[in-house]
Design a protein around this motif. Sequence first.
Motif, short mmCIF file in Angstrom:
data_model
loop_
_atom_site.label_atom_id
_atom_site.label_comp_id
_atom_site.label_asym_id
_atom_site.label_seq_id
_atom_site.Cartn_x
_atom_site.Cartn_y
_atom_site.Cartn_z
N PRO A 5 0.83 -1.21 0.00
CA PRO A 5 0.00 0.00 0.00
C PRO A 5 0.87 1.26 0.00
O PRO A 5 1.88 1.33 0.72
CB PRO A 5 -0.80 -0.12 1.30
N THR A 6 0.49 2.25 -0.77
CA THR A 6 1.31 3.44 -0.96
C THR A 6 1.56 4.19 0.36
O THR A 6 2.69 4.62 0.64
CB THR A 6 0.65 4.39 -1.98
N GLY A 7 0.53 4.33 1.16
CA GLY A 7 0.69 5.05 2.43
C GLY A 7 1.68 4.36 3.35
O GLY A 7 2.56 5.02 3.94
N THR A 8 1.57 3.05 3.46
CA THR A 8 2.49 2.28 4.30
C THR A 8 3.91 2.37 3.77
O THR A 8 4.87 2.50 4.53
CB THR A 8 2.04 0.80 4.36
N LEU A 9 4.05 2.29 2.45
CA LEU A 9 5.37 2.37 1.82
C LEU A 9 6.05 3.69 2.15
O LEU A 9 7.23 3.73 2.54
CB LEU A 9 5.22 2.20 0.31
N ASN A 10 5.34 4.80 2.02
CA ASN A 10 5.94 6.11 2.27
C ASN A 10 6.25 6.32 3.74
O ASN A 10 7.23 7.01 4.08
CB ASN A 10 5.02 7.22 1.74
N GLN A 11 5.48 5.71 4.61
CA GLN A 11 5.79 5.77 6.03
C GLN A 11 7.13 5.10 6.32
O GLN A 11 7.96 5.63 7.07
CB GLN A 11 4.68 5.09 6.83
N VAL A 12 7.36 3.95 5.70
CA VAL A 12 8.63 3.23 5.88
C VAL A 12 9.79 4.05 5.32
O VAL A 12 10.86 4.15 5.94
CB VAL A 12 8.56 1.84 5.21
N ILE A 13 9.60 4.65 4.15
CA ILE A 13 10.67 5.45 3.54
C ILE A 13 10.98 6.67 4.40
O ILE A 13 12.16 7.01 4.61
CB ILE A 13 10.28 5.86 2.11
N ASN A 14 9.96 7.33 4.91
CA ASN A 14 10.19 8.51 5.77
C ASN A 14 10.96 8.14 7.04
O ASN A 14 11.86 8.87 7.47
CB ASN A 14 8.85 9.16 6.13
N GLU A 15 10.60 7.00 7.62
CA GLU A 15 11.33 6.54 8.81
C GLU A 15 12.78 6.20 8.47
O GLU A 15 13.70 6.49 9.25
CB GLU A 15 10.63 5.32 9.41
N ALA A 16 13.00 5.62 7.30
CA ALA A 16 14.36 5.28 6.86
C ALA A 16 15.20 6.54 6.69
O ALA A 16 16.39 6.57 7.06
CB ALA A 16 14.31 4.49 5.55
N VAL A 17 14.60 7.60 6.12
CA VAL A 17 15.31 8.86 5.92
C VAL A 17 15.65 9.52 7.25
O VAL A 17 16.73 10.11 7.41
CB VAL A 17 14.48 9.81 5.02
N GLN A 18 14.75 9.41 8.22
CA GLN A 18 15.03 9.97 9.55
C GLN A 18 16.18 9.24 10.24
O GLN A 18 17.01 9.86 10.90
CB GLN A 18 13.77 9.91 10.40
N LEU A 19 16.23 7.92 10.05
CA LEU A 19 17.32 7.13 10.66
C LEU A 19 18.65 7.40 9.98
O LEU A 19 19.70 7.44 10.64
CB LEU A 19 16.99 5.64 10.57
N ASN A 20 18.62 7.56 8.66
CA ASN A 20 19.84 7.78 7.88
C ASN A 20 19.54 8.85 6.85
O ASN A 20 19.03 8.57 5.77
CB ASN A 20 20.26 6.47 7.21
N PRO A 21 19.86 10.14 7.15
CA PRO A 21 19.51 11.25 6.27
C PRO A 21 20.05 11.07 4.86
O PRO A 21 21.09 10.44 4.64
CB PRO A 21 20.14 12.46 6.96
N THR A 22 19.34 11.62 3.90
CA THR A 22 19.72 11.51 2.50
C THR A 22 21.06 12.21 2.25
O THR A 22 21.41 13.17 2.94
CB THR A 22 18.65 12.14 1.60
N PRO A 23 21.80 11.77 1.23
CA PRO A 23 23.11 12.38 0.94
C PRO A 23 22.96 13.76 0.29
O PRO A 23 21.87 14.14 -0.15
CB PRO A 23 23.74 11.39 -0.04
N SER A 24 24.07 14.48 0.25
CA SER A 24 24.09 15.78 -0.42
C SER A 24 25.31 15.85 -1.32
O SER A 24 26.27 15.09 -1.16
CB SER A 24 24.11 16.93 0.60
N ASP A 25 25.26 16.75 -2.28
CA ASP A 25 26.38 16.92 -3.21
C ASP A 25 26.52 18.40 -3.54
O ASP A 25 25.55 19.04 -3.98
CB ASP A 25 26.11 16.10 -4.49
N LYS A 26 27.71 18.93 -3.28
CA LYS A 26 28.01 20.34 -3.56
C LYS A 26 26.99 21.27 -2.91
O LYS A 26 26.48 22.22 -3.53
CB LYS A 26 28.08 20.58 -5.07
N GLY A 27 26.67 20.95 -1.69
CA GLY A 27 25.75 21.79 -0.92
C GLY A 27 24.29 21.55 -1.16
O GLY A 27 23.44 22.12 -0.47
N GLN A 28 23.95 20.70 -2.13
CA GLN A 28 22.55 20.42 -2.42
C GLN A 28 22.17 19.06 -1.83
O GLN A 28 22.83 18.06 -2.09
CB GLN A 28 22.28 20.42 -3.92
N LYS A 29 21.11 19.04 -1.03
CA LYS A 29 20.70 17.82 -0.35
C LYS A 29 19.60 17.10 -1.14
O LYS A 29 18.70 17.72 -1.69
CB LYS A 29 20.19 18.15 1.06
#
Length: 437
Positions: free
Chosen positions: A355-379
Motif C-alpha cells: 500500500p502506498t501510504g504504508t510504503l511512504n511511512q517506511v521510507i520517511n522513517e528510513a530517511v530519519q534514521l539515515n539522512p539523505t546524501p548531499s552533493d556540492k551543498g545540495q541535499k
Amino acid sequence: MKPIVAIVGRPNVGKSTLFNRLTGGMAAIIEDTPGVTRDRLYRDAEWKGIPFTVIDTGGIEVNKDDIFLAQIKKQAQIAIEEADVILFLVDGKTGITLDDQEVAQLLRKTNKPVLLVVNKIEDYSDPAALFDFYQLGLGEPNPISAMHGMNTGDLLDKVVKLFPPNISEPYDPDTIKIAVVGRPNVGKSSLVNAILGQERVIVSDIPGTTRDAVDTPFKHNGQEYVIIDTAGMRRKGKISNPTERYSVIRSLRAIERSDVVLMIIDAVEGLTEQDKKIAGYAHEQGKACILVINKWDLVEKDDKTLHRYEKKLRNELLFMQYAPTIFVSALTKQRVVKIIDLVDFVAQQHAFRVPTGTLNQVINEAVQLNPTPSDKGQKLKIFYVTQAGVKPPTFVIFVNEPEILHFSYERYLENKIRENFGFEGTPIRFIIKKREE
C-alpha cells in the motif's frame, strides 16, 4: 520471448567489437553490482523498439592441445542450434581463409537465417572489394565497420526482419512457470523427476542427454504449475567440456518464460563462473529465484558444514542475497518435497504489492534514521515513493535531483523495504524520477 542473435566466426575478426557495438550501454546489464560476472556471453539489446539477446561466441575457452579448426566448428554448431539469427563475421582486410570456408560450410546446412557480415570495411566506394565473399555461398555480403559503427544500423534493420513471429505463452496467467536451470550434470532431470514423483524426463549421468527444454504441467494443492526442464545443453558427443559453459544459452529462453527460477548448483563442485552467468541472467530479468543445492547427500558434513557452505555461497553471489537456499538430494529425495512450498512463497513475494501510504511511512522513517546524501551543498529530497509494478516489484522514487541518489543509499532503501515487507526470493527494481519542488 526475446529472439537470440549469435555472432560466429574465427578469432580476430571483430566479434567482441561487434557484440559491444550492438549492445553498448544497455541498462539491463548491471556492471557495477558486486558479484555479477563481468565476462559476458550474452547481453540484451533493442533496435527500433524490438528487444533481442546477442550472444558472443568469441569467449570459448579452449585447451592448447585442442584442434583449432574443431573449436571453430563447435562455435558455429552452438549458434546454429540455439540462435534465431546468425551473424557470420569475416575480416574484410584479410579476406577469406580456410577457417571461414569451414564455418560457411556448416552454416549452409542450417535452416536458420544467416547474414554474412564483412567487418573492417571503411571505404564503400568499391563494391568489387566484396565480390570474393560471394564464394562462401551465403548470399550478399553486408559490409560494416564494427569499430566505427559504420553500416551497423542497416545490418540491424535486416536482422530484426528475420526474427520469428512472437509466440504467446499457452498457459493460464495464474499458472506458476518454474525454470529448472544450471550447468550440465548437476541433476536437473533427476530433480524434476523427484518433484513430479514419476519418471517424466529421461535421466542419465552423461551431460547433455536432454537436448531441448521440456515443459511438464502438473497440479499441487489446487495450484497449476509448469516445470521447464533445461537439462543438458547438447546431444552427447556434440560438445566437449570446455564449451559446456554454453548451457547459459539454453537457459536464456527458459528464464524469460518463467516466474520462478530453480538455480541448481552441484553441492560437491560448488559455485562456478558458469553458475554465476545463469544466476546473473535470472537476476537481470527480474525473476524470482531459489538456489537449490543438489547432491547434498554426497558432501561430508559436520555440525557447521551447512553454515559454512551458505556463507561462501552468499559471498560469491552478492547480487542475489535475496534468494533463499534449500539443500536437497534428488537421489534420496531429501527435502525435495519442500521445494514447491518454497516456489509458492517466492512467487507470492514476486507478485506482492505494498500500500502506498504504508510504503511512504517506511521510507520517511528510513530517511530519519539515515539522512539523505548531499552533493556540492545540495541535499537529496525524497518527495514520494509508489509501487509501479510487480514481477519484479518495481518502485518509482520521486526526488529533486536523481544524480545525488547514490547506489549505496539506494541499496539502503532496498534493505529497509525488505526489512518491512519481505520480498524474499525476488529482486527489487527502482525507477528514479525528478520532480520539481
